[in-house]
Design an enzyme around this catalytic site. Sequence first.
Site, PDB file in Angstrom:
ATOM      1  N   HIS A   1       0.835  -1.210   0.000  1.00 18.30           N
ATOM      2  CA  HIS A   1       0.000   0.000   0.000  1.00 18.30           C
ATOM      3  C   HIS A   1       0.869   1.259   0.000  1.00 18.30           C
ATOM      4  O   HIS A   1       1.219   1.790   1.053  1.00 18.30           O
ATOM      5  CB  HIS A   1      -0.902  -0.038   1.241  1.00 18.30           C
TER       6      HIS A   1
ATOM      7  N   ASP B   1       0.822   2.668   3.752  1.00 15.58           N
ATOM      8  CA  ASP B   1      -0.067   3.758   3.312  1.00 15.58           C
ATOM      9  C   ASP B   1       0.733   5.060   3.180  1.00 15.58           C
ATOM     10  O   ASP B   1       0.237   6.149   3.518  1.00 15.58           O
ATOM     11  CB  ASP B   1      -1.266   3.938   4.246  1.00 15.58           C
TER      12      ASP B   1
ATOM     13  N   ARG C   1       1.963   8.651  -6.430  1.00 15.58           N
ATOM     14  CA  ARG C   1       1.431   9.933  -6.926  1.00 15.58           C
ATOM     15  C   ARG C   1       1.654  10.190  -8.417  1.00 15.58           C
ATOM     16  O   ARG C   1       1.125  11.160  -8.938  1.00 15.58           O
ATOM     17  CB  ARG C   1       2.000  11.118  -6.140  1.00 15.58           C
TER      18      ARG C   1
ATOM     19  N   HIS D   1       2.378  14.376   0.615  1.00 16.94           N
ATOM     20  CA  HIS D   1       1.663  15.601   0.244  1.00 16.94           C
ATOM     21  C   HIS D   1       2.641  16.762   0.294  1.00 16.94           C
ATOM     22  O   HIS D   1       3.491  16.826   1.191  1.00 16.94           O
ATOM     23  CB  HIS D   1       0.533  15.897   1.233  1.00 16.94           C
TER      24      HIS D   1
HETATM   25 ZN    ZN Z   1      -7.008   4.137   2.208  1.00 18.45          ZN
END
Ligand code: ZN
Length: 429
Positions: free
Chosen positions: A52, A304, A56, A308
């Site tokens: 995971h 995850d 981007r 950003h």
């Molecule tokens: Zn998610």
Amino acid sequence: MIVVKNVRILGGEPADLRIDQGVIAEIGQGLSGGEEIDGGGAVALPGLVDLHTHLREPGREDAETVQTGTRSAARGGYTAVHAMANTSPVADTAGVVEQVWRLGREFGHCDVHPVGAVTVGLEGRQLAELGAMADSAARVRVFSDDGRCVDDAVLMRRALEYVKAFDGVVAQHAQEPRLTEGAQMNEGVVSGRLGLTGWPAVAEEAIIARDCLLAAHVGSRLHICHVSTAGSVDIIRWAKSKGWDVTAEVTPHHLLLTDDLVEDSPVGAYNPIYKVNPPLRTRADVEALRAALADGTIDIVATDHAPHPVEDKETEWSAAAMGMVGLETALSVVQEAMVETGLLDWAGVAQRMSVVPARIGRLTGQGQPLEEGAPANITLYDPSARTVVDPSAFASKSRNTPYEGMTLPGRVVATFLRGRPTVLEGKLV
Ligand SMILES: [Zn+2]
């Protein structure tokens, strides 16, 4: 040919590894010849595999690219990552997944396996071309609308039925959308005090329960992304007790951090560095997640990794993007939460961060035990090191880590991808 001297496979007795033509040719004592690398007694793990990761690219190259994201992965000890589909354009066709796969082949510092979207445009209305993505050069086996939940039960059922044809798996981001409209953080005592809209545990648990039942009904494989609540653990434990083909992941941050950081932390209150989806939960949830990862109810750790740019995180809480980078700190956080607490040994870590994620993703050549003849995908890790987390040293293009300034145990010393070092002495090669 490379000889790595003095490493401890899964933390065992010291040994030397001879690496030749991309495989572990020999394991023994007193090996020599070729290029010699001093392992310094580091723990040798099979190269880590992330199920995971948000790379981007295409679309948000200001946050991360395949190149920077896989550099970050290599620094974290990873030799393979699964790139999530919520790019722009969305990875919902053979064309886009092949584009990401090719970028990985060309620029990747680890293997890149694209995840295919479940629905067209992640919009939850129409199934994407799952078969075409599975048959493409990228050979997609993991499908997810991650970032969004496949909340339509009929679509979820169809996706689970469809992936059976090619032994695929649907990875669900479990978030009932109506129960989480405008949600800003975990629904509980802290959200009440802060006046932020709560994100109830039941919004995650209801979808997990439904999808376990659906997967059992159609006899398919379900994977549950980033489990965050104690109630979710109970449901998954029940589903597994039935013998259903359900697997689950937990993130490093959900194993360590809690929702009270939103109210009071070293970086103040309402700091969006702690804003993440699913949200940080309570201490009781963290304890349940740790126990579940230890006993196998939760199968794996997945990062995850959600990069950003600064302007999307350093803004007021309600406007800030959700997510944290995680590739370069994952192993240290797992050591802190699971190894230092006595819940896992290094063999257990290898299972949950390499062997089993590779199995869920149906990868060949990754997640294999370190033995003679195996592909030389290897992570060397010094658990005795102590590192103050410095985001400016990250290889990731983004800096949104909740661990800045924290002292975490351990350090990735070296990473080998099919015998080729991608990291040596903690630095990218
Ligand atoms: Zn998610």
